[in-house]
Design a protein around this motif. Sequence first.
Motif, PDB file in Angstrom:
ATOM      1  N   ASP A  32       0.831  -1.203   0.000  1.00 58.30           N
ATOM      2  CA  ASP A  32       0.000   0.000   0.000  1.00 58.30           C
ATOM      3  C   ASP A  32       0.865   1.252   0.000  1.00 58.30           C
ATOM      4  OD1 ASP A  32      -2.257  -1.533   0.006  1.00 58.30           O
ATOM      5  OD2 ASP A  32      -2.778  -1.162   2.100  1.00 58.30           O
ATOM      6  N   GLU A  33       1.888   1.246   0.828  1.00 59.68           N
ATOM      7  CA  GLU A  33       2.756   2.420   0.914  1.00 59.68           C
ATOM      8  C   GLU A  33       3.485   2.666  -0.403  1.00 59.68           C
ATOM      9  OE1 GLU A  33       4.457   5.790   2.149  1.00 59.68           O
ATOM     10  OE2 GLU A  33       2.861   4.677   3.162  1.00 59.68           O
ATOM     11  N   VAL A  34       3.911   1.593  -1.061  1.00 63.96           N
ATOM     12  CA  VAL A  34       4.558   1.739  -2.369  1.00 63.96           C
ATOM     13  C   VAL A  34       3.643   2.482  -3.340  1.00 63.96           C
ATOM     14  CG1 VAL A  34       5.278   0.473  -4.448  1.00 63.96           C
ATOM     15  CG2 VAL A  34       6.119  -0.232  -2.202  1.00 63.96           C
ATOM     16  N   PHE A  35       2.393   2.048  -3.423  1.00 61.88           N
ATOM     17  CA  PHE A  35       1.503   2.626  -4.423  1.00 61.88           C
ATOM     18  C   PHE A  35       0.975   4.005  -4.027  1.00 61.88           C
ATOM     19  CE2 PHE A  35       1.729  -1.692  -5.948  1.00 61.88           C
ATOM     20  CZ  PHE A  35       1.813  -1.492  -7.317  1.00 61.88           C
ATOM     21  N   HIS A  36       0.935   4.302  -2.731  1.00 65.11           N
ATOM     22  CA  HIS A  36       0.650   5.685  -2.343  1.00 65.11           C
ATOM     23  C   HIS A  36       1.756   6.606  -2.849  1.00 65.11           C
ATOM     24  CE1 HIS A  36      -2.963   5.261   0.006  1.00 65.11           C
ATOM     25  NE2 HIS A  36      -2.430   4.376   0.825  1.00 65.11           N
ATOM     26  N   ARG A  37       2.995   6.128  -2.769  1.00 64.67           N
ATOM     27  CA  ARG A  37       4.132   6.965  -3.169  1.00 64.67           C
ATOM     28  C   ARG A  37       4.209   7.159  -4.674  1.00 64.67           C
ATOM     29  NH1 ARG A  37       7.229   3.824   0.747  1.00 64.67           N
ATOM     30  NH2 ARG A  37       8.252   2.733  -0.972  1.00 64.67           N
ATOM     31  N   VAL A  38       3.855   6.126  -5.442  1.00 65.65           N
ATOM     32  CA  VAL A  38       4.087   6.199  -6.890  1.00 65.65           C
ATOM     33  C   VAL A  38       2.848   6.575  -7.694  1.00 65.65           C
ATOM     34  CG1 VAL A  38       5.911   4.450  -6.665  1.00 65.65           C
ATOM     35  CG2 VAL A  38       3.609   3.745  -7.408  1.00 65.65           C
ATOM     36  N   ALA A  39       1.693   6.745  -7.044  1.00 65.83           N
ATOM     37  CA  ALA A  39       0.424   6.912  -7.773  1.00 65.83           C
ATOM     38  C   ALA A  39       0.471   8.028  -8.806  1.00 65.83           C
ATOM     39  CB  ALA A  39      -0.721   7.159  -6.788  1.00 65.83           C
ATOM     40  N   SER A  40       0.997   9.179  -8.430  1.00 69.77           N
ATOM     41  CA  SER A  40       0.944  10.336  -9.333  1.00 69.77           C
ATOM     42  C   SER A  40       1.821  10.171 -10.562  1.00 69.77           C
ATOM     43  CB  SER A  40       1.336  11.610  -8.579  1.00 69.77           C
ATOM     44  OG  SER A  40       2.681  11.535  -8.150  1.00 69.77           O
ATOM     45  N   ARG A  41       2.822   9.301 -10.470  1.00 72.67           N
ATOM     46  CA  ARG A  41       3.743   9.102 -11.597  1.00 72.67           C
ATOM     47  C   ARG A  41       3.638   7.696 -12.174  1.00 72.67           C
ATOM     48  NH1 ARG A  41       5.157  13.550 -13.624  1.00 72.67           N
ATOM     49  NH2 ARG A  41       7.225  12.886 -14.263  1.00 72.67           N
ATOM     50  N   TYR A  42       2.612   6.956 -11.763  1.00 72.10           N
ATOM     51  CA  TYR A  42       2.514   5.535 -12.099  1.00 72.10           C
ATOM     52  C   TYR A  42       2.462   5.303 -13.606  1.00 72.10           C
ATOM     53  CZ  TYR A  42       0.737   0.738 -12.079  1.00 72.10           C
ATOM     54  OH  TYR A  42       0.565  -0.604 -12.286  1.00 72.10           O
ATOM     55  N   ASP A  43       1.586   6.021 -14.300  1.00 76.72           N
ATOM     56  CA  ASP A  43       1.426   5.786 -15.741  1.00 76.72           C
ATOM     57  C   ASP A  43       2.638   6.261 -16.539  1.00 76.72           C
ATOM     58  OD1 ASP A  43      -1.182   4.541 -15.745  1.00 76.72           O
ATOM     59  OD2 ASP A  43      -1.981   6.479 -15.158  1.00 76.72           O
ATOM     60  N   VAL A  44       3.226   7.372 -16.126  1.00 78.66           N
ATOM     61  CA  VAL A  44       4.452   7.850 -16.783  1.00 78.66           C
ATOM     62  C   VAL A  44       5.557   6.819 -16.625  1.00 78.66           C
ATOM     63  CG1 VAL A  44       6.264   9.602 -16.726  1.00 78.66           C
ATOM     64  CG2 VAL A  44       3.871  10.282 -16.516  1.00 78.66           C
ATOM     65  N   MET A  45       5.693   6.276 -15.416  1.00 76.98           N
ATOM     66  CA  MET A  45       6.729   5.280 -15.174  1.00 76.98           C
ATOM     67  C   MET A  45       6.477   3.997 -15.963  1.00 76.98           C
ATOM     68  SD  MET A  45       9.330   6.166 -13.400  1.00 76.98           S
ATOM     69  CE  MET A  45       9.945   4.510 -13.057  1.00 76.98           C
ATOM     70  N   ASN A  46       5.226   3.617 -16.136  1.00 74.38           N
ATOM     71  CA  ASN A  46       4.928   2.435 -16.950  1.00 74.38           C
ATOM     72  C   ASN A  46       5.440   2.615 -18.374  1.00 74.38           C
ATOM     73  OD1 ASN A  46       3.749   0.884 -14.986  1.00 74.38           O
ATOM     74  ND2 ASN A  46       1.649   1.458 -15.507  1.00 74.38           N
ATOM     75  N   ASP A  47       5.248   3.796 -18.932  1.00 77.09           N
ATOM     76  CA  ASP A  47       5.755   4.074 -20.280  1.00 77.09           C
ATOM     77  C   ASP A  47       7.273   3.979 -20.331  1.00 77.09           C
ATOM     78  OD1 ASP A  47       3.487   4.475 -21.897  1.00 77.09           O
ATOM     79  OD2 ASP A  47       3.212   6.509 -21.161  1.00 77.09           O
ATOM     80  N   LEU A  48       7.930   4.578 -19.350  1.00 81.31           N
ATOM     81  CA  LEU A  48       9.394   4.593 -19.347  1.00 81.31           C
ATOM     82  C   LEU A  48       9.963   3.196 -19.096  1.00 81.31           C
ATOM     83  CD1 LEU A  48       9.985   7.878 -17.316  1.00 81.31           C
ATOM     84  CD2 LEU A  48      10.329   7.538 -19.776  1.00 81.31           C
TER      85      LEU A  48
END
Length: 259
Positions: A32-48
Amino acid sequence: MSQTRITDADGMETSYGFSTVSGGGEKQARVDEVFHRVASRYDVMNDLMSGGLHRVWKNAMVSWLAPSRRPGWSFIDVAGGTGDIAFRIMDASRGAAQGTVLDINASMLGVGAERAGKRGLDGALTFVEGNAERLPFPDMSFDAYTIAFGIRNVPRIDYALAEAHRVLKPGGRFLCLEFSEVDMPILDKAYELWSFRAIPAIGEMVAKDRASYEYLVESIRRFPNQENFASMVRTAGFSRVSYRNLSGGIAAIHSGWKL
């Protein structure tokens, strides 16, 4: 770098990447803590991280699902907070589908609900905070259940698969897209280097969070391979279980039917 893949559902409950935790509660809290931290950049990071391939894989999943254009056809997308799969299903059904997006993480759901609003899908999709291991829906509620890149983060995978089977209507379809085991000798070495050297570094630069992406890479290596996961899907009661490898096995789509 390499670690032995887990072969059954029990091993995933105490596996947090390459670390061992005390049980499902501790793992869930850390994830849960991981995804709270990465939520705002999640889709950008998936592309990269995937060079944009995650879009191709998600399209392949929805194409195999072949969503119905029959009014009232319903689906649930689990661990789908940002809406990527749900939006694709809605498009493929030409707006006929009734969709529910469930995620345990409120931050991810917030991103998805905002995106849905911008797409004019406020009334077509329902966003629900909930646990894949205990779905807050009656038996036989949905025609399709999808989960993309989420099942490996569920501590008790057997519980999640049993819940998927429970909430599907007779004749309903289960589809899971997940990273898997590369089956090409040269590709596997290149992928190993990219995963452990490049992805955490990109996470540090773009999301300012190296540790979360180290966990995500490690969790991929620990997840059961194609055959072992297919066995879990069968054990949950699904019939006609099959899978398709994508990009040499970097990812795989598993399919099952409730018959």
